[in-house]
Design a protein around this motif. Structure first.
Motif, PDB file in Angstrom:
ATOM      1  N   UNK A  94       0.818  -1.219   0.000  1.00  0.00           N
ATOM      2  CA  UNK A  94       0.000   0.000   0.000  1.00  0.00           C
ATOM      3  C   UNK A  94       0.852   1.269   0.000  1.00  0.00           C
ATOM      4  N   UNK A  95       0.401   2.252  -0.755  1.00  0.00           N
ATOM      5  CA  UNK A  95       0.980   3.589  -0.748  1.00  0.00           C
ATOM      6  C   UNK A  95       0.017   4.483   0.023  1.00  0.00           C
ATOM      7  N   UNK A  96       0.321   4.725   1.281  1.00  0.00           N
ATOM      8  CA  UNK A  96      -0.590   5.457   2.162  1.00  0.00           C
ATOM      9  C   UNK A  96      -0.810   6.894   1.703  1.00  0.00           C
ATOM     10  N   UNK A  97       0.144   7.445   0.981  1.00  0.00           N
ATOM     11  CA  UNK A  97       0.016   8.836   0.532  1.00  0.00           C
ATOM     12  C   UNK A  97      -1.102   9.014  -0.499  1.00  0.00           C
ATOM     13  N   UNK A  98      -1.353   7.973  -1.277  1.00  0.00           N
ATOM     14  CA  UNK A  98      -2.369   8.077  -2.331  1.00  0.00           C
ATOM     15  C   UNK A  98      -3.625   7.263  -2.026  1.00  0.00           C
ATOM     16  N   UNK A 100      -7.146   6.079  -0.734  1.00  0.00           N
ATOM     17  CA  UNK A 100      -8.444   6.615  -0.324  1.00  0.00           C
ATOM     18  C   UNK A 100      -9.445   5.468  -0.291  1.00  0.00           C
ATOM     19  N   UNK A 101     -10.663   5.772   0.125  1.00  0.00           N
ATOM     20  CA  UNK A 101     -11.675   4.723   0.301  1.00  0.00           C
ATOM     21  C   UNK A 101     -11.946   3.976  -1.010  1.00  0.00           C
ATOM     22  N   UNK A 102     -12.036   4.733  -2.101  1.00  0.00           N
ATOM     23  CA  UNK A 102     -12.327   4.124  -3.398  1.00  0.00           C
ATOM     24  C   UNK A 102     -11.203   3.195  -3.830  1.00  0.00           C
ATOM     25  N   UNK A 103      -9.955   3.650  -3.705  1.00  0.00           N
ATOM     26  CA  UNK A 103      -8.810   2.836  -4.115  1.00  0.00           C
ATOM     27  C   UNK A 103      -8.671   1.588  -3.259  1.00  0.00           C
ATOM     28  N   UNK A 104      -9.056   1.696  -1.990  1.00  0.00           N
ATOM     29  CA  UNK A 104      -8.945   0.548  -1.087  1.00  0.00           C
ATOM     30  C   UNK A 104      -9.671  -0.661  -1.659  1.00  0.00           C
TER      31      UNK A 104
END
Length: 331
Positions: A94-98, A100-104
């Motif tokens: 995971x890239x925490x900087x990018x 969001x809920x949708x990407x999750x």
């Protein structure tokens, strides 16, 4: 159920093919290795055929109540494995900087999270719809209609992909409509309604490689698994193998094939982990540029060694999970 050594052999070759497809480009794309990768495109179709083959054999023996429970148990087990490994790869990549809920959900849990995750999405659909697919198969008119529709879809996606609606294109390999025809082949084989064919068709995957090579040569945009060649020659390979008389192997080879055949799911879900680790090791050691400057034959050898290393590692992980009793949760 007595294990079918020929089915285990197809599964063993196919799962090696999956690992090869995922790991052969660790040191970049090499034409000869890409051709072999294309040949191995039979792997996923064969897994779908064999899934339906064994699923039908078990399903047919059960009462209506048992069938319902069987479907639920199979779905829950698959879902558990999917969630555990998807969460693991999510934490790992995971890239925490990018994020969001949708990407999750759209990236990490819908088939794009790690190499091969989409296969679970396919199986979820097949398990849920299996009773309907089975009834459709049993009605001759509907069965023929589905087969003809499937072939038409393969033609459209192979030769007119650029004209396909963007939303369908983005779904990639995941929709069930690409795989129903393989399920029908698996059911037909399970019911022993297909006669033996020439063993020469064991070599048919070579024609998959040739077809994909020609498509790229002519700059025809396509999905590697959704071509008429992949469809036809994967089916012929699977039928020719399953219809062979059980082959005789040495005891050691027989045990190895049996072990791989029983652990294809673990190999499938764990090979991306080893590929990630290998890439990190290569980056840390700084040998990537040196390998890129080597003669082509030596790069091929090193790339194949990487594939064998990953595959061997998955076997070690499988054995470890059995010894620690974690296999029922992780595979």
């Amino acid at each position: 159920m007595t294990r079918n050594i020929n089915a285990d052999l197809i599964k063993s070759i196919s799962i090696f093919g999956v690992v090869y497809i995922h790991s052969c480009t660790v040191f970049g794309e090499i034409d000869s290795l890409v051709f072999l990768r294309d040949i191995f495109r039979f792997a996923v179709p064969c897994f779908i055929i064999l899934w339906a083959y064994f699923f039908e054999k078990s399903y047919a023996k059960k009462t209506p109540e048992q069938r319902k429970k069987y479907l639920i148990n199979r779905f829950i087990h698959l879902l558990r494995v999917f969630i555990i490994w998807s969460l693991f790869y999510f934490i790992l990549t995971v890239d925490l900087d990018t994020l969001n809920f949708k990407k999750f959900f759209s990236i990490y849990f819908s088939g794009h999270g790690w190499s091969g995750q989409y296969f679970f999405i396919i199986l979820f659909q097949l398990i849920i719809t299996y009773p309907i697919l089975r009834k459709t198969y049993n009605i001759k008119f509907l069965k023929i209609l589905v087969i003809l529709t499937s072939i038409t879809l393969y033609v459209l996606f192979e030769f007119h992909l650029s004209n396909i609606p963007v939303i369908l294109n983005k779904l990639g390999y995941r929709p069930i409509y690409f795989w129903v025809i393989y399920v029908f082949i698996g059911i037909t084989l399970a019911r022993n309604k297909i006669k033996s064919i020439s063993s020469i068709f064991i070599l048919s995957p070579l024609l998959i490689g040739l077809e994909l090579y020609i498509l790229r040569l002519k700059n025809i945009i396509h999905l590697d698994y959704i071509t008429l060649g992949t469809l036809t020659f994967s089916i012929l390979l699977c039928i020719s193998f399953l219809k062979l008389k059980n082959l005789n192997y040495s005891e050691k080879l027989n045990r190895l094939i049996d072990f791989i055949g029983k652990n294809t799911l673990v190999i499938f879900v764990s090979n991306p982990l080893l590929i990630i680790a290998l890439k990190q090791l290569i980056q840390y050691s700084g040998i990537y540029i040196e390998i890129m400057l080597m003669p082509i034959w030596l790069k091929i050898c090193i790339s194949l060694l990487a594939v064998l290393t990953v595959f061997s590692g998955t076997l070690i992980i499988s054995n470890l999970l059995h010894k620690t009793k974690l296999i029922k949760f992780l595979g």
